[in-house]
Design a protein around this motif. Structure first.
Motif, short mmCIF file in Angstrom:
data_model
loop_
_atom_site.label_atom_id
_atom_site.label_comp_id
_atom_site.label_asym_id
_atom_site.label_seq_id
_atom_site.Cartn_x
_atom_site.Cartn_y
_atom_site.Cartn_z
N LEU A 159 -7.07 57.93 26.04
CA LEU A 159 -7.03 57.80 27.50
C LEU A 159 -6.38 59.05 28.10
O LEU A 159 -5.29 59.46 27.69
N ALA A 160 -7.09 59.66 29.06
CA ALA A 160 -6.60 60.91 29.64
C ALA A 160 -6.70 60.87 31.16
O ALA A 160 -7.71 60.42 31.71
N LEU A 161 -5.64 61.33 31.82
CA LEU A 161 -5.63 61.48 33.28
C LEU A 161 -6.13 62.88 33.59
O LEU A 161 -5.51 63.87 33.21
N ASN A 162 -7.29 62.95 34.26
CA ASN A 162 -7.93 64.23 34.51
C ASN A 162 -7.58 64.77 35.91
O ASN A 162 -7.06 64.06 36.75
N LYS A 163 -7.87 66.04 36.12
CA LYS A 163 -7.68 66.75 37.40
C LYS A 163 -6.20 66.85 37.77
O LYS A 163 -5.82 66.74 38.95
N ILE A 164 -5.36 67.11 36.76
CA ILE A 164 -3.93 67.22 37.05
C ILE A 164 -3.61 68.50 37.83
O ILE A 164 -2.51 68.62 38.41
N ASP A 165 -4.55 69.45 37.84
CA ASP A 165 -4.32 70.68 38.61
C ASP A 165 -4.32 70.41 40.11
O ASP A 165 -3.83 71.24 40.90
N ALA A 166 -4.82 69.24 40.51
CA ALA A 166 -4.86 68.89 41.94
C ALA A 166 -3.70 68.00 42.35
O ALA A 166 -3.71 67.46 43.46
N MET A 167 -2.69 67.82 41.47
CA MET A 167 -1.56 66.92 41.76
C MET A 167 -0.25 67.65 41.51
O MET A 167 -0.15 68.49 40.62
N ASP A 168 0.77 67.27 42.28
CA ASP A 168 2.11 67.80 42.03
C ASP A 168 2.76 66.99 40.91
O ASP A 168 2.30 65.88 40.58
N PRO A 169 3.83 67.47 40.29
CA PRO A 169 4.47 66.78 39.16
C PRO A 169 4.90 65.35 39.48
O PRO A 169 4.79 64.46 38.63
N GLU A 170 5.37 65.12 40.67
CA GLU A 170 5.81 63.77 41.03
C GLU A 170 4.63 62.80 41.06
O GLU A 170 4.72 61.67 40.55
N THR A 171 3.53 63.22 41.64
CA THR A 171 2.33 62.38 41.68
C THR A 171 1.80 62.13 40.28
O THR A 171 1.37 61.02 39.94
N GLN A 172 1.84 63.18 39.44
CA GLN A 172 1.40 63.02 38.05
C GLN A 172 2.20 61.93 37.34
O GLN A 172 1.63 61.06 36.67
N ALA A 173 3.51 61.99 37.49
CA ALA A 173 4.37 61.01 36.82
C ALA A 173 4.09 59.60 37.31
O ALA A 173 4.05 58.64 36.52
N THR A 174 3.85 59.45 38.60
CA THR A 174 3.55 58.12 39.15
C THR A 174 2.23 57.58 38.60
O THR A 174 2.13 56.41 38.19
N LYS A 175 1.21 58.43 38.59
CA LYS A 175 -0.12 58.01 38.11
C LYS A 175 -0.07 57.66 36.62
O LYS A 175 -0.68 56.68 36.17
N VAL A 176 0.64 58.47 35.84
CA VAL A 176 0.76 58.21 34.40
C VAL A 176 1.45 56.88 34.16
O VAL A 176 1.02 56.09 33.30
N ALA A 177 2.51 56.60 34.90
CA ALA A 177 3.23 55.34 34.72
C ALA A 177 2.32 54.15 35.06
O ALA A 177 2.31 53.14 34.34
#
Length: 345
Positions: free
Chosen positions: A276-294
């Motif tokens: 399972l992979a979260l794609n398009k992380i280049d379009a998100m800031d680190p805080e948003t990435q952490a929220t989406k991953v959780a």
């Protein structure tokens, strides 16, 4: 080249040639006797898995295949020639089904050749029937009819890793970033209308094939959207890479939608190893990435990888993880098919 993965064709093997009724008649030979030859055998219909094909488009305009009829026997004990065979050349991974869609044979390896319809035997000429009682037989056998049938050809691509996800999840971009494949890429859903294959070269000796299929939407198992028509192309894969678009609002629901369709389709897809992979992380800031991953890890219960097909972030690492699982599954399959230790020819 247009993609075609299912087609119905009609095959007919050749009829056998008829035997000849003939008698030897020559000057100064008082007793000639029968000399009618046998008829030739009708041609067979074969199917063969060949290299260089990845579609059944050749069968779109030619659905009828007939082998040649055997040549009839002739006088002077001349036997008729056998009819020429017909060979249907298909890609590796093609399934042959009968008219009721029941599997006949699965063409899983290069060079595999299977008889589909056997030609009819040639008839005996009157020479065959001569004997001390009937010294001048005046009859011969006709050739036997060949076989005629309708079959379905269904292609399931041979790939090691399959890409799945919702439309516009970035699967085509990921495929382009990980291989030499150049699929169509655009900023709207259902850009991919047919499966695409790519060869991944991690290093010398580390190569595998990855398949990208059109995106799934809710209700696909009931035929909504493109439906599950192309899911058969990832049935043979060892690993599924599930890409989730990180820029959408509800990443957990996106994962659930695709998982539900995989389970509804069945055929073992629900039990395959999934990365399972979260794609398009280049379009998100680190805080948003952490929220989406959780959110995604809470829904799926597995570790989520971070990738960006457009920027190339995390692509190589994910591919190496997928390749390790491919090698592991192939080793397990080889061990299961190995003969027992005390086996002897």
């Amino acid at each position: 080249m247009k993609f075609l993965d299912q087609v119905k064709v009609y095959v007919k093997s050749g009829n056998g040639g008829g035997g000849a009724v003939s008698f030897r008649r020559e000057k100064f030979i008082e007793y000639g006797g029968p000399d009618g030859g046998d008829g030739g055998r009708g041609g067979d219909v074969w199917i063969e898995a060949v290299e260089g094909l990845n579609t059944l488009i050749d069968f779109r305009y030619a659905q009828h295949f007939r082998a040649e009829t055997g040549v009839h026997g002739m006088g002077r004990n001349r036997h008729g020639a056998n009819g020429a065979d017909v060979v249907l050349k298909v890609p590796v991974g093609t399934e042959v089904l009968d008219e009721d869609k029941e599997l006949i044979i699965d063409m899983t390896h290069l060079g595999q050749r299977v008889l589909l319809a056997r030609g009819g035997n040639g008839g005996f000429g009157n020479t065959h029937f001569k004997g001390p009682i009937n010294q001048a037989p005046k009859h011969a056998n006709p050739g036997l009819d060949g076989e005629e049938k309708a079959i379905w050809l269904r292609l399931k691509l041979i790939a090691d890793v399959g890409l799945v996800g919702l439309p516009n999840a970035g699967k085509s971009t990921f495929l382009a970033a990980s291989s030499a494949a150049r699929p169509k890429i655009a900023a709207y859903p259902f850009t991919t209308l047919t499966p695409n294959l790519g060869m991944v070269d991690l290093s010398i000796g580390e190569r595998f094939v990855i398949a990208d299929i059109p995106g799934l939407i809710e209700g696909a198992s009931e035929g909504v959207g493109i439906g599950t028509r192309f899911l058969g192309h990832v049935e043979r894969t060892a690993v599924l890479v599930h890409l989730v678009d990180g820029t959408q609002d509800d990443v957990a629901q996106a994962w659930r939608t695709v998982r539900h369709e995989l389970e509804a389709y069945g055929e073992g897809l629900e039990d395959k190893d999934e990365i399972l992979a979260l794609n398009k992380i280049d379009a998100m800031d680190p805080e948003t990435q952490a929220t989406k991953v959780a959110e995604l890890e809470a829904a799926a219960g597995v570790k989520v990888r971070l990738v960006s097909g457009a920027a190339g972030h995390g692509v190589t690492e994910l591919l190496r993880e997928a390749y390790a699982l491919v090698r592991q599954r192939k080793s397990e399959a080889a061990a299961e098919g190995a003969p027992p230790e005390d086996w002897a020819p």
